[in-house]
Design a protein around this motif. Structure first.
Motif, PDB file in Angstrom:
ATOM      1  N   ARG A 161      41.240  52.240 -84.068  1.00 35.64           N
ATOM      2  CA  ARG A 161      42.502  52.526 -83.357  1.00 35.64           C
ATOM      3  C   ARG A 161      43.333  53.587 -84.070  1.00 35.64           C
ATOM      4  N   SER A 162      43.190  53.641 -85.409  1.00 36.91           N
ATOM      5  CA  SER A 162      44.010  54.593 -86.176  1.00 36.91           C
ATOM      6  C   SER A 162      43.381  55.981 -86.253  1.00 36.91           C
ATOM      7  N   ALA A 163      42.171  56.130 -85.739  1.00 41.29           N
ATOM      8  CA  ALA A 163      41.457  57.403 -85.869  1.00 41.29           C
ATOM      9  C   ALA A 163      42.147  58.506 -85.075  1.00 41.29           C
ATOM     10  N   GLU A 164      42.008  59.725 -85.575  1.00 42.57           N
ATOM     11  CA  GLU A 164      42.528  60.900 -84.883  1.00 42.57           C
ATOM     12  C   GLU A 164      41.839  61.035 -83.526  1.00 42.57           C
ATOM     13  N   THR A 165      42.550  61.504 -82.527  1.00 42.07           N
ATOM     14  CA  THR A 165      41.973  61.636 -81.199  1.00 42.07           C
ATOM     15  C   THR A 165      40.878  62.694 -81.177  1.00 42.07           C
ATOM     16  N   ILE A 166      39.927  62.486 -80.280  1.00 35.43           N
ATOM     17  CA  ILE A 166      38.847  63.464 -80.115  1.00 35.43           C
ATOM     18  C   ILE A 166      39.413  64.822 -79.692  1.00 35.43           C
ATOM     19  N   THR A 167      40.490  64.789 -78.903  1.00 41.13           N
ATOM     20  CA  THR A 167      41.128  66.035 -78.453  1.00 41.13           C
ATOM     21  C   THR A 167      41.538  66.892 -79.642  1.00 41.13           C
ATOM     22  N   ASN A 168      42.184  66.252 -80.630  1.00 36.23           N
ATOM     23  CA  ASN A 168      42.637  67.007 -81.802  1.00 36.23           C
ATOM     24  C   ASN A 168      41.482  67.382 -82.723  1.00 36.23           C
ATOM     25  N   GLN A 169      40.537  66.448 -82.907  1.00 36.86           N
ATOM     26  CA  GLN A 169      39.448  66.726 -83.847  1.00 36.86           C
ATOM     27  C   GLN A 169      38.630  67.937 -83.423  1.00 36.86           C
ATOM     28  N   PHE A 170      38.385  68.049 -82.110  1.00 40.16           N
ATOM     29  CA  PHE A 170      37.511  69.124 -81.637  1.00 40.16           C
ATOM     30  C   PHE A 170      38.294  70.275 -81.002  1.00 40.16           C
ATOM     31  N   LYS A 171      39.630  70.262 -81.189  1.00 41.63           N
ATOM     32  CA  LYS A 171      40.504  71.340 -80.689  1.00 41.63           C
ATOM     33  C   LYS A 171      40.363  71.553 -79.181  1.00 41.63           C
ATOM     34  N   LEU A 172      40.261  70.456 -78.434  1.00 36.80           N
ATOM     35  CA  LEU A 172      40.176  70.553 -76.982  1.00 36.80           C
ATOM     36  C   LEU A 172      41.553  70.883 -76.411  1.00 36.80           C
ATOM     37  N   PRO A 173      41.609  71.659 -75.348  1.00 32.40           N
ATOM     38  CA  PRO A 173      42.912  71.941 -74.711  1.00 32.40           C
ATOM     39  C   PRO A 173      43.444  70.667 -74.052  1.00 32.40           C
ATOM     40  N   PRO A 174      44.590  70.138 -74.483  1.00 33.68           N
ATOM     41  CA  PRO A 174      45.080  68.838 -73.976  1.00 33.68           C
ATOM     42  C   PRO A 174      45.218  68.784 -72.461  1.00 33.68           C
ATOM     43  N   ASN A 175      45.560  69.900 -71.846  1.00 30.23           N
ATOM     44  CA  ASN A 175      45.752  69.888 -70.389  1.00 30.23           C
ATOM     45  C   ASN A 175      44.440  69.940 -69.617  1.00 30.23           C
ATOM     46  N   ARG A 176      43.302  69.983 -70.350  1.00 27.02           N
ATOM     47  CA  ARG A 176      41.988  69.978 -69.690  1.00 27.02           C
ATOM     48  C   ARG A 176      41.188  68.718 -70.028  1.00 27.02           C
ATOM     49  N   VAL A 177      41.849  67.731 -70.660  1.00 18.39           N
ATOM     50  CA  VAL A 177      41.152  66.515 -71.096  1.00 18.39           C
ATOM     51  C   VAL A 177      41.513  65.354 -70.179  1.00 18.39           C
ATOM     52  N   VAL A 178      40.477  64.599 -69.753  1.00 16.04           N
ATOM     53  CA  VAL A 178      40.660  63.388 -68.950  1.00 16.04           C
ATOM     54  C   VAL A 178      40.075  62.221 -69.726  1.00 16.04           C
ATOM     55  N   GLU A 179      40.893  61.221 -70.035  1.00 16.40           N
ATOM     56  CA  GLU A 179      40.424  60.038 -70.762  1.00 16.40           C
ATOM     57  C   GLU A 179      40.221  58.887 -69.782  1.00 16.40           C
ATOM     58  N   LEU A 180      39.067  58.270 -69.850  1.00 19.28           N
ATOM     59  CA  LEU A 180      38.753  57.126 -69.000  1.00 19.28           C
ATOM     60  C   LEU A 180      38.409  55.945 -69.894  1.00 19.28           C
ATOM     61  N   GLY A 181      39.175  54.865 -69.792  1.00 20.61           N
ATOM     62  CA  GLY A 181      39.045  53.744 -70.722  1.00 20.61           C
ATOM     63  C   GLY A 181      38.131  52.644 -70.206  1.00 20.61           C
ATOM     64  N   SER A 182      37.643  51.859 -71.170  1.00 17.76           N
ATOM     65  CA  SER A 182      36.832  50.680 -70.841  1.00 17.76           C
ATOM     66  C   SER A 182      36.897  49.701 -72.005  1.00 17.76           C
ATOM     67  N   GLN A 183      36.748  48.416 -71.680  1.00 24.36           N
ATOM     68  CA  GLN A 183      36.723  47.390 -72.731  1.00 24.36           C
ATOM     69  C   GLN A 183      35.291  47.179 -73.190  1.00 24.36           C
ATOM     70  N   VAL A 184      35.134  47.068 -74.519  1.00 21.54           N
ATOM     71  CA  VAL A 184      33.806  46.846 -75.083  1.00 21.54           C
ATOM     72  C   VAL A 184      33.881  45.661 -76.033  1.00 21.54           C
ATOM     73  N   SER A 185      33.100  44.626 -75.772  1.00 20.24           N
ATOM     74  CA  SER A 185      32.995  43.474 -76.673  1.00 20.24           C
ATOM     75  C   SER A 185      31.756  43.669 -77.521  1.00 20.24           C
ATOM     76  N   PHE A 186      31.935  43.615 -78.838  1.00 27.45           N
ATOM     77  CA  PHE A 186      30.756  43.830 -79.705  1.00 27.45           C
ATOM     78  C   PHE A 186      30.829  42.916 -80.912  1.00 27.45           C
TER      79      PHE A 186
END
Length: 629
Positions: free
Chosen positions: A604-629
């Motif tokens: 949860r504390s990790a840097e976002t993928i958008t920032n890590q890979f220098k993606l343009p924020p206005n071109r990013v779509v995040e789709l969430g899902s729950q994962v039990s592991f």
């Protein structure tokens, strides 16, 4: 070769050697501030002061510098480079790569490498604390009435040092070389003046005195190793910073200037103490004439700051390498120089280090107390480096078992002796780096294991890509203009984000790219292997972007290379779809529940993928899902 070319090469070599002097040798260069004091005066097990013991200690220091730094690191370890890069993570990558398919061996190497990195972090906390404290403690000699100001001044210097990190070291770095040149020159001058008053001290260059010390007082000599090792702290920096300067400039600075200056200063301190035993309380500062004390304190503090800077920079470098290799969660990385790729700033590492250092200063209150905590981390890292180097010598260089075993056994005799002597200091503060190391080790192993388990879980649940594309061809959904890039670590499975998009929006883009980013155990990925494009049916594409562990990820920039392989991406008509998993810990035999909760916290504390890979924020779509592991 023309004279102008030779002159240019000579100028470049001189500049690199001076720069290496400023960055690489700060830690080992400030060791004279506290080593002799720790041996005879304030140590947890001070050595009785007499001529025989002094000759024995000086002989041990000289031959420790020769065996550990000159022979082990400079002559051998620095030859084990990963495409020019050094350091514990580079050595880990080399050792792992050349052990074939032996999973047990690879697991052992991974644990050793992580443990070595943890010892480096512990060292990175103690070095600035003890270096700055020991420098500022010169005030006790110059003006005893200022004793109460030592801790506050130390904390202020440390705070300013860490506050300046975000500005980068490019400007300040230009002054490091000349300051350290002045520092080592001062060490030599102070030492020469004292040796001239007691020239017989030079007999201690003979290793016979070290042998005689062990022969006549074996227990005292063994215990003294716990303080003698302070003279070689910082040796690992020669290897870690090799990628910045190259082998030859570092070797030239070491043999040509640093080693002679250190030996002369240690012998000068020894001569002073034998001439006047009362000076054992702080032999370094008492070497200097009274009129020069305040300038020397300022110079020593600058040298301590430079030593600290080298460790902090190393911590940033190791952290980024560990991050890229999958041992730490994503963190924000800032580049502080447009021309130097290696100059980075990591806020989370920076402020975490500063907090740890300040706690150590407030907790231990003096360099003498901190010295008890210092040796364990350094010697532990030395032992691990020898073990990993042995694997590289045998499996990569093709050395026979006998040749490798003989050399590594020689290294380990020295390393283990130092480490064992430091075990005696555990009750007096040696437990601190062990606790720091255990905490960081637990976090790194938990993150590495947790990522593997999560990846395996998502891979098992994922639909295979080839049948999915075939089904799309037989029953095509609505296709909308534009390009969709779905980021996934599993290039052979259907990304969860794609399934969610298809399920809820009932559409696919006219071009669909399955994008996978991989980090190799090489420092830099070859340009011709940076991007690989594979065309699939029905306007689907697989794109793999390969980075080395020292490369700076920038997907919008690097994806432009896809055009050379038949895939043109319009930056204004391309959307990045990213899965955002919400993790739920479940009881299972593969990982304890408490470790899963730690992993989820790190996730949860990790840097976002958008920032890590220098993606343009206005071109990013995040789709969430729950994962039990």
């Amino acid at each position: 070769m023309s004279s102008s070319t030779a002159s240019g090469n000579q100028t470049k070599l001189s500049a690199l050697t001076l720069a290496a002097l400023g960055v690489v040798f700060g830690d080992i260069g400030t060791s004279p501030l506290y080593t002799m004091k720790e041996v005879f005066s304030v140590g947890t097990h001070p050595v009785p002061l007499n001529e025989a013991n002094m000759f024995g200690i000086l002989s041990l220091i000289v031959w420790a510098l020769i065996m550990v730094v000159s022979v082990k690191y400079v002559a051998f370890i620095m030859r084990a480079d990963n495409r020019g890069e050094g350091g514990i993570m580079a050595l880990l990558a080399l050792a792992s790569r050349h052990t074939g398919s032996d999973k047990k061996m690879q697991h052992t190497i991974m644990l050793l490498g992580i443990l070595g990195a943890c010892m480096f972090y512990a060292d990175g906390m103690i070095t600035p604390a003890i270096s700055v404290l020991s420098a500022v403690e010169g005030l006790e000699v110059a003006a005893p009435g200022l004793h109460a100001l030592i801790i506050p001044i130390t904390l202020i210097v440390i705070f300013i040092l860490f506050l300046a990190q975000s500005k980068g070291t490019a400007i300040v770095g230009a002054f490091f070389g000349p300051i350290m040149l002045l520092w080592f020159g001062t060490l030599a001058v102070l030492g020469v003046n004292s040796i001239m008053q007691y020239p017989s001290i030079l007999q201690a260059l003979n290793p016979y005195y070290a042998y005689q010390f062990f022969h006549t007082s074996p227990w005292i000599a063994f215990v003294a190793l716990g303080a003698v090792v302070l003279s070689v702290t910082g040796a690992e920096a020669l290897y870690a910073d090799m990628g910045h300067f190259g082998r030859f400039p570092i070797r030239l600075a070491w043999f040509g200037f640093v080693l002679p200056s250190l030996i002369i200063n240690y012998f000068g301190q020894g001569a002073l103490v034998l001439s006047n035993p009362e000076t054992v309380e702080n032999p370094f500062y008492l070497l200097a004439p009274e009129w020069s004390l305040f300038p020397l304190i300022i110079l020593a503090t600058l040298a301590a700051v430079i030593a600290s800077q080298a460790v902090i920079t190393g911590a940033f470098s190791v952290s980024r390498q560990a991050l890229q290799l999958g041992y730490l969660p994503r963190m924000h990385v800032e580049h502080t120089s447009e021309s130097q790729e290696g100059q980075i700033y990591m806020p989370r590492v920076n402020w975490g280090l500063m907090l740890g250092i300040m706690v150590l200063v407030l907790g231990f209150k003096s360099s003498g107390n901190l010295a008890a905590a210092y040796g364990i981390a350094v010697t532990g890292d030395m032992v691990i480096t020898s073990l990993l180097a042995g694997i590289v010598f045998h499996h990569m260089w093709g050395w026979g078992k006998l040749k490798t075993g003989a050399l590594i056994a020689t290294f380990l005799v020295v390393d283990v002796s130092f480490f064992t002597a430091n075990v005696l200091k555990i009750p007096d503060g040696g437990w601190v780096p062990l606790v720091i190391g255990i905490v960081i080790f637990t976090l790194m192993v938990t993150w590495k294991t947790g990522r593997s388990l999560l990846y395996a879980h998502l891979k098992n649940d994922a639909m295979e890509l080839t049948p999915f594309i075939e089904a799309i061809g037989q029953h095509p959904p609505a296709r909308v203009p534009g390009t969709a890039l779905f980021m996934t670590p599993n290039p052979d499975g259907v990304p969860h984000a794609m399934l969610h998009n298809l399920k809820h929006n009932k559409v696919l883009h006219e071009k669909v790219v399955i994008l996978t980013v991989k980090f190799s155990d090489y420092p830099h990925a070859p340009k011709d292997e940076l991007v690989v494009v594979e065309k699939l049916p029905h306007e689907f594409y697989k794109v793999t972007v390969n980075y080395g562990f020292k490369d700076e990820p920038d997907l919008p920039r690097d994806l432009e290379l896809c055009a050379t392989q038949g895939l043109t991406l319009d930056a204004m008509d391309t959307s990045f779809f990213v899965g955002k998993e919400i993790l739920i810990a479940c009881e299972s035999p593969d990982m304890a529940i408490w470790r899963k909760k730690i992993f989820i916290g790190l996730f949860r504390s990790a840097e976002t993928i958008t920032n890590q890979f220098k993606l343009p924020p206005n071109r990013v779509v995040e789709l969430g899902s729950q994962v039990s592991f």
